[in-house]
Design a protein around this motif. Structure first.
Motif, PDB file in Angstrom:
ATOM      1  N   SER A   1      -2.767   3.876  -4.053  1.00 21.71           N
ATOM      2  CA  SER A   1      -2.979   3.034  -2.888  1.00 21.71           C
ATOM      3  C   SER A   1      -3.898   1.865  -3.214  1.00 21.71           C
ATOM      4  O   SER A   1      -4.892   2.039  -3.914  1.00 21.71           O
ATOM      5  CB  SER A   1      -3.596   3.852  -1.744  1.00 21.71           C
ATOM      6  OG  SER A   1      -2.732   4.900  -1.368  1.00 21.71           O
TER       7      SER A   1
ATOM      8  N   ARG B   1       0.834  -1.195   0.000  1.00 20.07           N
ATOM      9  CA  ARG B   1       0.000   0.000   0.000  1.00 20.07           C
ATOM     10  C   ARG B   1       0.881   1.262   0.000  1.00 20.07           C
ATOM     11  O   ARG B   1       0.588   2.236  -0.682  1.00 20.07           O
ATOM     12  CB  ARG B   1      -0.883   0.005   1.244  1.00 20.07           C
ATOM     13  CG  ARG B   1      -1.889   1.141   1.312  1.00 20.07           C
ATOM     14  CD  ARG B   1      -2.562   1.179   2.680  1.00 20.07           C
ATOM     15  NE  ARG B   1      -3.061  -0.137   3.048  1.00 20.07           N
ATOM     16  CZ  ARG B   1      -4.200  -0.656   2.608  1.00 20.07           C
ATOM     17  NH1 ARG B   1      -4.954   0.033   1.779  1.00 20.07           N
ATOM     18  NH2 ARG B   1      -4.580  -1.851   2.996  1.00 20.07           N
TER      19      ARG B   1
ATOM     20  N   SER C   1      -5.935   0.603   6.033  1.00 21.94           N
ATOM     21  CA  SER C   1      -4.855  -0.030   6.783  1.00 21.94           C
ATOM     22  C   SER C   1      -5.411  -0.644   8.068  1.00 21.94           C
ATOM     23  O   SER C   1      -6.312  -0.084   8.703  1.00 21.94           O
ATOM     24  CB  SER C   1      -3.778   0.994   7.148  1.00 21.94           C
ATOM     25  OG  SER C   1      -3.203   1.560   5.998  1.00 21.94           O
TER      26      SER C   1
END
Length: 276
Positions: free
Chosen positions: A212, A205, A217
């Motif tokens: 991305s 990422r 996350s």
């Protein structure tokens, strides 16, 4: 795959093929190739072929050979019986004794893409959900996860998720989470692979030049720098190696995740290898 020999190989009944796999006496013990298995292999290779013109031995997990097994195998590799072919399979060639490695011809195989791994697992009757998660954890190697499915897979996924949450919450409940784990080494190895998958996904990422990846996350990795993510991957790999020995499974996982949580709080991951 329809000829008599192919069917015999698929059914593990071909008289000229012998497959040797690592074994363990208990579920919590490390699987290794033992000297008794090598001696059995040597007796097999000493016989004349029954159907074809040679006998073939496939030794999977060659890097798990015990010292005495490797020494016995060395003699066979130095002077193989006529009309034989010996194939040693390992995902960690660096762990093979140099004396064994130097007497073999190395053939490397690349990793599969996640979609290809998923297709392999689907053909092995995994559910679509399990296959997708398995592909993420396999890191291009279906054999790393295919033996563990069903309840074992669900348990490993549950523990990995709980450990990730415990790490994000400061690590206070890490050892409580680990205490409820079964402690089987294979399942613990799968927990590590799932945690590694989280770190790999976050690394991708961060460095993806095209933008991305989809999704957010995880809290257990989102607060780490690139250097700390790399350091955490090293700790995960070090713990994986330690599990191949006699280290206590629960203590190993607990120590790993406690250090992970401390790194999140302090802004830096310290190496476990120096401590172990």
């Amino acid at each position: 795959g329809a000829c008599p020999s192919c069917r015999s190989v698929a059914g593990s009944t071909h008289p000229d093929l012998k497959v040797v796999l690592p074994e363990a006496k208990t579920a919590k013990a490390r699987k290794t190739v033992k000297i008794e298995q090598v001696r059995d292999l040597q007796e097999f290779l000493a016989l004349k072929p029954g159907l074809g013109d040679r006998r073939v031995c496939l030794l999977d997990g060659a890097d798990t050979m015990r010292i005495e097994a490797a020494n016995a195998m060395l003699k066979t590799l130095e002077e193989p019986p006529p009309g034989t072919a010996i194939v040693l399979v390992t995902s960690n060639p660096g762990r093979l004794p140099q004396t064994i490695h130097s007497r073999c011809r190395s053939i490397s195989f690349g990793s599969l893409k996640d979609g290809e791994v998923r297709e392999v697992l689907l053909r092995l009757d995994w559910s679509p959900e399990e296959a997708a998660e398995g592909a993420r954890a396999a890191d291009g190697c279906p054999g790393a996860v295919y033996a563990l499915k069903g309840e074992a897979w669900k348990e490993a996924g549950r523990v990995a998720a709980l450990l990730g949450d415990a790490v994000a919450e400061g690590g206070h409940d890490v050892f409580g989470t680990v205490e409820g784990f079964s402690g089987k080494r294979e399942e613990a190895g799968l927990v590590l692979r799932l945690l590694m998958a989280e770190v790999r996904q976050e690394l991708r990422r961060r460095v993806d030049a095209a933008g991305s990846p989809e999704g957010e996350s995880r809290r257990s990795v989102g607060g780490l720098s690139l250097d700390d993510l790399a350091g955490q991957m090293e700790n995960l790999m070090a713990t994986e190696r330690m599990l191949e020995g006699n280290v206590n499974v629960k203590l190993a996982l607990g120590a790993l995740c406690r250090r992970w949580a401390e790194g999140l709080a302090a802004g830096g991951i310290r190496s476990l290898q120096r401590e172990w």
